[in-house]
Write an enzyme that holds these catalytic residues in place. Structure first.
Site, PDB file in Angstrom:
ATOM      1  N   CYS A   4      38.086 -31.529  31.322  1.00 44.68           N
ATOM      2  CA  CYS A   4      37.992 -30.147  30.859  1.00 44.68           C
ATOM      3  C   CYS A   4      36.547 -29.756  30.580  1.00 44.68           C
ATOM      4  CB  CYS A   4      38.842 -29.947  29.610  1.00 44.68           C
ATOM      5  SG  CYS A   4      38.463 -31.101  28.281  1.00 44.68           S
ATOM      6  N   GLU A  33      42.709 -26.406  23.139  1.00 47.55           N
ATOM      7  CA  GLU A  33      41.495 -26.816  23.852  1.00 47.55           C
ATOM      8  C   GLU A  33      41.859 -26.772  25.325  1.00 47.55           C
ATOM      9  OE1 GLU A  33      39.781 -29.295  26.301  1.00 47.55           O
ATOM     10  OE2 GLU A  33      40.522 -30.791  24.888  1.00 47.55           O
TER      11      GLU A  33
END
Length: 685
Positions: A297, A258
């Site tokens: 993120c 990720e």
């Protein structure tokens, strides 16, 4: 006074490295919080302990037992959260930021505890999908099932979410029955260590199910084998490096990445300054720039705006950002804290310089800004900064990420270009579109979905319950294609199944029933003369069955049901019209009348262990029934699911209603609540 050396938790004990370690600074004051080192740590012992102690202990527990432990753990952590909030401030996080990280992590644990109890069986195996017939005679069938991998889930985490980042991976791994080794980013590892220490001290989790490696992870991936997994969060460059580790490649280790991504938000052309959607867009943009000082993120890096609305968006955002106070998290009025480190601040400034080659810095100045309650130079502070790039084709906004309080406004002309620009991020964790125009929303979402792991559609209708562009939810997938890592986490039970092996099992119905713990059509039925509804969970067995009937369906039954319910559909009441229907060729009985007759046949009416019927699943009407036909029903105990801590459980029954020729008329599953014992232990004498 020398700062303490952070400890690792290895093979059932806390380990302290023999050297001085590397100092880790307070993001606000620059003072050393802890020192960190993994010198001398026995990495092979960690892996062995997880595989030989933690794994077997977890696999002995059912999903419901693991879920129960997660619930206890989540509640314990919530009770101790004030301690973690105080420590979180040293990472630069405000209390608003900590609500996302700390409370978000604890909430994810509790969410998985609930999911495990509600959606997984009180067993150690998960059955996947329907039974597949593999032969004409019904004696050879197939079923997919999931079992936990006999390895260890290794986490390599980023610095920005030291609590949520490891708990969102731990919860599904634990529920799956797979032990975990946590490797936090050094910069904020002291907060991760504090939470792990609380977990270990609780004694709730089986030994070996959780270990902590604080410091360098040298050698950790070298010891991985084919049953192990890696879950990485961080930069795309580091993901590529770890993914190509020799042991990971040679042993086909499951690797989930990720990675940071250039996420976007799109303002719809309908969202002019006089609409709620315009305000929602600006508010969301400011939030994503300032929460965690933009170190997410999932933060918005690219804000796509209709060309004629760019000036309005820039001015409205400028006004909102002017209200943001930067400073020490515990100082009054502060809304944005520090970045995690001075190194991180320098990295953001380097990226900002690249972006300024094609974009104008219209809000914020990294050289001149006020910091409240702290020294601007000693702490890792930056102001929120908004750029404007009038050329959406410029490469840098779609290639360069400033991982901090930075976003770029870019114009677009039409939905097709908005989709194209969104996809130029080369794969994103999340995108959002703020519009009240359903046509625009549909075209954008369906056009951009291939490049995004999640898309939020925000408007006036869902704003009140909206959880935010940048907030992954435990029930929805988190991940994205391409640059975003190509991985997937969370997603409710999907996240659990990532830690398990799906296996196709081929066998007879009887053998498949024995293996999976769920009755399969074609397997033996048992009728011992005692109606299954007279049996408690302690007495009931898979395959216990009763066949009752026949009952004749009359024209009077059909007409009475139609009058009583108001369902006078022509196929039931008009012979001539029904005869013209190619499916029926005459009047037929209502499907729900047939199901009601079936219940009248198989239900044992006297008080007993069956406490309630709470629904039916997979109801299908297969053969029309005309007046004068006879029906027989067979009810078979299909699955038994006790509820831990309750005096009852759930029983799923297979129901098959057939006509006089033996053709199935209706098939479905009946769901009931059944007492564990009867009479109940608490019943009055």
């Amino acid at each position: 006074m020398t700062a303490p050396l952070l400890q690792s938790y290895v093979a059932g004990r806390w380990y302290t490295a023999p050297d001085e370690g590397t100092p880790i600074a307070d993001a606000v004051t620059g003072e050393t919080v802890v020192r960190i080192s993994s010198t001398g740590l026995d990495v092979p012992a960690m892996l062995d302990h997880a595989r030989t102690v933690g794994g077997p202990a977890l696999r002995e527990l059912t999903f419901h037992q693991r879920a129960g432990l997660l619930k206890q753990l989540g509640l314990r952590l919530v009770a101790a959260k004030d301690e973690f909030y105080a420590l979180s401030r040293r990472t630069g996080a405000t209390d608003r930021d900590s609500a996302v990280d700390v409370d978000g992590g604890f909430g994810t644990v509790l969410s998985y505890a609930s999911k495990g109890r509600r959606e997984l069986p009180d067993d150690t195996v998960v059955l996947d999908g329907a039974v597949e017939p593999l032969g004409r005679g019904g004696t050879f069938v197939g079923q997919h099932l999931y079992m936990p991998l006999h390895g260890v889930a290794v986490q390599v985490n980023a610095f920005n979410f030291p609590v949520w980042g490891f708990l969102e991976k731990l919860a599904p791994a634990f529920l799956a029955g797979v032990p975990t080794i946590v490797k936090p980013a050094s910069q904020t590892a002291y907060l991760t260590e504090a939470v792990v220490r609380e977990i270990v001290g609780s004694g709730l989790l089986p030994e070996g199910s959780l270990q902590l490696l604080a410091g360098s992870a040298t050698g950790l991936l070298d010891g991985l084998a084919g049953q192990d997994l890696v879950f990485f969060t961080g930069s795309a460059a580091t993901a590529r490096k770890l993914r190509s580790s020799p042991a990971v490649v040679a042993n086909s280790v499951r690797f989930n990445a990720e990675a940071d991504s250039l996420n976007c938000s799109v303002l719809g052309p309908d969202a002019t300054p006089d609409t709620p959607e315009f305000d929602l867009f600006v508010e969301q943009l400011v939030t994503e720039m300032t929460v965690k000082a933009g170190q997410k993120c999932t933060a918005i890096r690219r804000a796509f705006v209709p060309r004629d609305l760019v000036d309005d968006v820039v001015e409205a955002t400028r006004d909102r950002l002017a209200e943001v106070v930067v400073g020490a998290p515990d100082a009054e009025g502060v809304r944005m804290g520090a970045l995690a480190s001075l190194d991180q601040r320098e990295e953001v400034l380097r990226a900002l310089k690249a972006l300024r080659g094609v974009a104008e810095l219209v809000v914020g100045d990294p050289e001149h800004f006020e910091v409240v309650g702290a020294d601007r130079d000693r702490g890792a502070f930056l102001p929120p900064m908004l750029l404007r790039c009038d050329d959406p084709a410029a490469a840098e906004p779609h290639d360069v990420e400033a991982f901090g309080p930075v976003s770029t406004v870019l114009p677009y002309d039409g939905v097709a270009q908005a989709v194209e620009l969104a996809a130029r991020g080369q794969g994103s964790l999340v995108g959002s579109v703020v519009t009240h125009d359903r046509e625009f929303a549909r075209e954008f979402v369906l056009g951009a979905a291939h490049a995004h792991g999640r898309i939020l559609v925000l408007d006036r209708d869902d704003a009140g319950e909206n959880t935010g562009h940048g907030s992954p939810l435990p029930v929805l997938v988190h991940g994205g294609p391409g640059r975003a890592g190509g991985g997937e986490e969370l997603g409710g039970i999907r996240g659990v199944l990532h830690h398990m092996q799906r296996t196709a099992v081929q066998a007879s119905p009887d053998m498949l029933t024995a293996i999976g713990g769920r009755w399969v059509a074609g397997a033996e039925r048992h009728d011992d003369g005692v109606h299954p509804f007279r049996k408690s969970l302690a007495e009931l067995r898979i395959g216990d069955s009763v066949t009752v009937g026949p009952r004749t369906v009359t024209l009077e039954d059909i007409e009475h049901f139609a009058e009583f319910t108001g369902d006078t559909f022509y196929a039931h009441m008009d012979e001539e019209a029904a005869r013209a229907n190619p499916l029926f060729g005459g009047r037929v009985a209502h499907g729900y009348l047939l199901v009601s007759f079936a219940a009248g046949l198989f239900v044992d009416p006297a008080p007993g262990p069956v406490l309630a019927n709470y629904g039916v699943d997979d109801l299908r009407f297969l053969t029309p029934v005309k007046p004068g036909e006879e029906l027989t029903v067979t009810l078979t105990c299909k699955q038994i699911s006790p509820r831990g801590g309750a005096d009852h459980g759930e029983v799923r029954w297979d129901a098959v209603l057939v006509n006089a020729e033996g053709k199935p008329v209706a098939t479905y599953d009946v769901l009931t609540m059944v007492a564990k014992t009867w009479p109940p232990a608490s019943a009055p004498s």
